[in-house]
Scaffold this active site. Structure first.
Site, PDB file in Angstrom:
ATOM      1  CG  ASN A  42      -1.690  -1.307   1.331  1.00 53.54           C
ATOM      2  OD1 ASN A  42      -1.100  -2.330   1.675  1.00 53.54           O
ATOM      3  ND2 ASN A  42      -2.966  -1.294   1.034  1.00 53.54           N
ATOM      4  CG  HIS A  82      -7.276  -6.334   6.126  1.00 49.94           C
ATOM      5  ND1 HIS A  82      -6.796  -6.219   7.403  1.00 49.94           N
ATOM      6  CD2 HIS A  82      -8.279  -5.428   6.018  1.00 49.94           C
ATOM      7  CE1 HIS A  82      -7.469  -5.265   8.038  1.00 49.94           C
ATOM      8  NE2 HIS A  82      -8.378  -4.766   7.224  1.00 49.94           N
ATOM      9  CG  ASP A  87      -1.355  -3.784  11.626  1.00 54.01           C
ATOM     10  OD1 ASP A  87      -1.001  -3.604  10.448  1.00 54.01           O
ATOM     11  OD2 ASP A  87      -2.465  -3.438  12.067  1.00 54.01           O
ATOM     12  N   GLY A 142      -4.082   2.787  12.329  1.00 55.99           N
ATOM     13  CA  GLY A 142      -2.774   2.173  12.467  1.00 55.99           C
ATOM     14  C   GLY A 142      -1.884   2.765  13.529  1.00 55.99           C
TER      15      GLY A 142
END
Lengths: 313, 428
Positions: free
Chosen positions: B100, B185, B310, B329
């Protein structure tokens, strides 16, 4: 100079962000102050100088007619200089963040900032960045404390008390800040709260807030002293929450036959603006023996005067 | 390079079933020459200098399967150099990077760029993933075969889920043909739309749109139903709820696949969101304490194979916003091991299980020879003072972004040295 009686009662919070943060004595203090202003608002000379020299900024990120004008009037009647910011033309539209706006306004030394924002928690964020008191005029679906306070004051004026009453809150609870603030406040004041909504518009785990949940409106209104209707946003029809306005009216609109389930002397409330024929029968809304919607608007100014006075340093 | 000798360490190497007090020898080429109890003062040349670790721990270098790096496009959030420094300070020597970026890693030419940058700027091993679908749109799959040949380790849309069942089934077929690893995901987009945190009492109280746990379960169940028909290497990126643990436990009895969990979901719950703390806005969201306990149990019962950081660095501009507008995040690669050790110190998970989930399990899923201390392998490992207390302070983080989910948290256990290819690249 503070008088002896002023010293005795004090508010526990610096900002009015939500009913959740208030103690019962805070609430009683605000309501008793507000009661003083009802008379003033009905008199010929409505202006006093309690907040003379103070600056109040109304920062409305969402369109609002009655809340914004109510706060504006409240500030002016207390003698404050009131500025209402027009967000449509402001730097926010040019990409300025909420925190930067807060810092900019803070540099102008206001004494009060009244905020309405579409995001839950926006006023909490703002309050961390400014020195003056922040009054929440509605944030997302979280809280609308002055609405709940004016509702409580209206109930007290009309029924003489809140304690022990059975109060139904009906409609789009999921998206409603008014419902959340009222649940906290009415619970605190000792009312029994019934929540009536289609399951699609009922937030998760609401029963843990100490309320009774109903998807059948007639059952939810049974023996209620107050029926509080909420506005249904039109966009709910387009996102599969509901099938149609007419079906919603059939099952969740306040009509005479549903109101019959409540007590004979039950009163109808609505925070406005109303969708006649969707959540409420138009004749009921105007029935001066049952509807206290106009009183809510009137006492709203008094409650906001009390809040401005108390939270202004 | 000189030979290096480490003695009197607690060595844990799950892949080689090693859990004993002993030593470690690194040869002149930075490879592991010997490990274990047979390496002691008596059988090393007396003229050689050795380092007495006095009971500190040696773990294989951590393999972190879910890391976001800002290159290309978001270098201001994290670049390969800052990522390396952050990783090394947490004992992480290999990372799987998410696609991403801007532009998205969805074609062969991007892989060359990544490999070049990774080689020039990174001190740790970078294993890049590419996206499952072009431009992350969930419609047209990328060239798994060609991308793999260029060095792509696995395929995932990162923060996005393949929503279309037909597309997913075709992805699985292609992955079967090409022996590709698919990482999903798991989140149903429609159920989670505009969601910001777990759907429950806290979201109701804060007035935030909730994400129901069934949004995760529904994708897992769908994918596993597909997997029964279209067998391929399939890995669920991270799960967050008790419902998902139950589903996976049942399906694992007859299906081969693997599952990860973020250390955030193992250590925190929805109450930590507190008063709109945007650093705790995560995807998948933090859920209830019961969910957290189910995840811990899932790790113990090997229902969950991998713990990931993560690691998602976000700059202040993405987080100093209202909860609705803030990015998802948290930055977590440097606290991954220490926060995992909390589960050991409080008695919830065995140390060996934690290290396995951080090293050999991810390596096996990825089919890479990392995360172990096998003889002849590159000496990637860390030395850990397992009891050392320290406090997480965002100003001390080495990551370019300071959005830690555990600011001011007191942790026990700190990496003191990290080695890659036998070279000490981090020292406390």
């Amino acid at each position: 100079m503070a008088t002896k009686s002023d010293k005795a009662v004090k508010i526990s919070q610096k900002h009015l962000l939500g009913i959740q943060d208030l103690s019962i004595s805070d609430v009683n203090y605000i309501l008793s102050e507000a009661k003083q202003f009802i008379k003033l608002n009905r008199s010929d000379n409505k202006k006093i100088d309690t907040l003379r020299g103070k600056t109040q900024i109304n920062l409305f990120f969402e369109p609002s007619t009655r809340t914004q004008s109510s706060f504006e009037l409240a500030g002016k009647r207390l003698g404050a200089d009131v500025m209402s910011m027009n967000i449509v033309n402001s730097a926010i539209k040019k990409g300025e963040t909420l925190i930067d706006t807060a810092m900019t306004l803070n540099a102008m030394h206001p004494d009060l900032i009244v905020v309405r924002h579409q995001d839950s928690g926006a006023c909490n964020l703002l309050s961390q960045k400014v020195e003056c008191a922040v009054i929440n005029a509605g944030d997302g679906r979280r809280e609308h404390p002055t609405q709940a306070l004016l509702d409580a004051l209206t109930i007290k004026e009309k029924k003489g008390k809140v304690q022990g009453l059975r109060i139904a809150i009906c409609g789009d609870i999921l998206h409603s800040r008014v419902a959340r603030s009222n649940i906290y406040l009415l619970n605190m004041l000792g009312a029994e709260v019934n929540i009536v909504a289609p399951t699609n518009l009922m937030p998760k785990d609401l029963e843990k807030f100490g309320v009774n949940k109903f998807s059948d409106m007639k059952k939810g209104l049974k023996d209620c002293d107050i029926v509080m209707m909420l506005r249904l946003q039109n966009e709910r029809m387009n996102s599969s929450f509901l099938a149609s306005n007419r079906e919603y009216y059939e099952y969740y609109g306040l009509t005479p036959d549903k109101l019959d389930c409540a007590k004979n002397d039950a009163l109808i409330m609505h925070p406005g603006p109303m969708n006649r024929g969707i959540e409420i029968d138009t004749n009921l809304a105007d029935d001066i023996n049952k509807s206290i919607i106009q009183e809510q608007v009137e006492l709203g100014v008094a409650v906001r005067m009390a809040c401005l006075k108390i939270f202004c340093k | 390079m000189k030979k290096k000798y480490f003695l009197n360490a607690n060595i844990i190497d799950p892949q080689n079933s090693l859990d004993e007090i002993g030593g470690l020898i690194i040869d002149e080429e930075g490879k592991i020459e010997a490990t274990g109890k047979k390496v002691n003062e008596k059988n090393i040349p007396s003229r050689e200098k050795y380092i007495d670790l006095k009971g500190k721990y040696i773990f294989p270098g951590i393999v972190d399967m879910r890391v976001f790096v800002g290159e290309p496009g978001y270098e201001y959030k994290e670049n390969f150099r800052t990522l390396s420094n952050a990783a090394l300070s947490g004992g992480v020597t290999s990372v799987v990077t998410m696609p991403n970026t801007n532009p998205i890693i969805d074609n062969v030419s991007m892989v060359d760029f990544l490999k070049r940058r990774g080689r020039d700027k990174s001190k740790i091993n970078i294993f890049p993933t590419a996206s499952l679908t072009k431009n992350l749109e969930g419609t047209n799959m990328t060239e798994f075969g060609l991308l793999q040949k260029k060095g792509i380790i696995a395929f995932t849309d990162g923060v996005k889920t393949i929503q279309n069942t037909r597309v997913m089934s075709r992805i699985m077929n292609s992955a079967y043909d090409l022996n590709s690893l698919i990482i999903q995901h798991a989140e149903d987009f429609d159920l989670a739309e505009n969601g910001m945190m777990n759907d429950g009492i806290i979201s109701t109280k804060l007035g935030l749109q909730g994400i129901p746990d069934v949004a995760e379960k529904i994708i897992i169940e769908r994918d596993l139903a597909l997997l029964e028909e279209y067998r391929c290497r399939y890995h669920i990126s991270q799960i967050s709820s008790a419902k998902s643990v139950a589903t996976i436990k049942e399906k694992k009895q007859f299906l081969k696949f693997s599952t990860g969990v973020s250390i955030n979901n193992l250590s925190l719950n929805e109450n930590d969101v507190g008063d709109f703390k945007t650093f705790l806005k995560l995807s998948p969201p933090l859920r209830t304490e019961d969910d957290r306990l189910a995840l811990v149990e899932g790790l113990n019962k090997k229902v969950i194979d991998v713990i990931v950081s993560d690691h998602k660095p976000e700059d202040e501009e993405q987080k100093r916003l209202t909860f609705a507008k803030a990015a998802n995040g948290s930055s977590g690669i440097e606290t991954l091991l220490s926060l995992s050790l909390e589960l050991f110190h409080n008695g919830s998970v065995k140390l060996n299980t934690i290290i396995e989930a951080l090293t050999s399990n991810p390596a096996k899923i990825l089919k890479i020879n990392k995360g172990n201390l096998s003889i002849g392998n590159n000496a990637d490992f860390c030395i850990v003072d397992i009891n050392k207390p320290w406090v997480v302070k965002n100003e001390n983080l080495l990551s370019k972004s300071k959005n830690t989910s555990i600011e001011n948290k007191k942790l026990q256990g700190k990496v003191t040295n990290t080695f890659v290819n036998g070279e000490e690249l981090y020292k406390l």
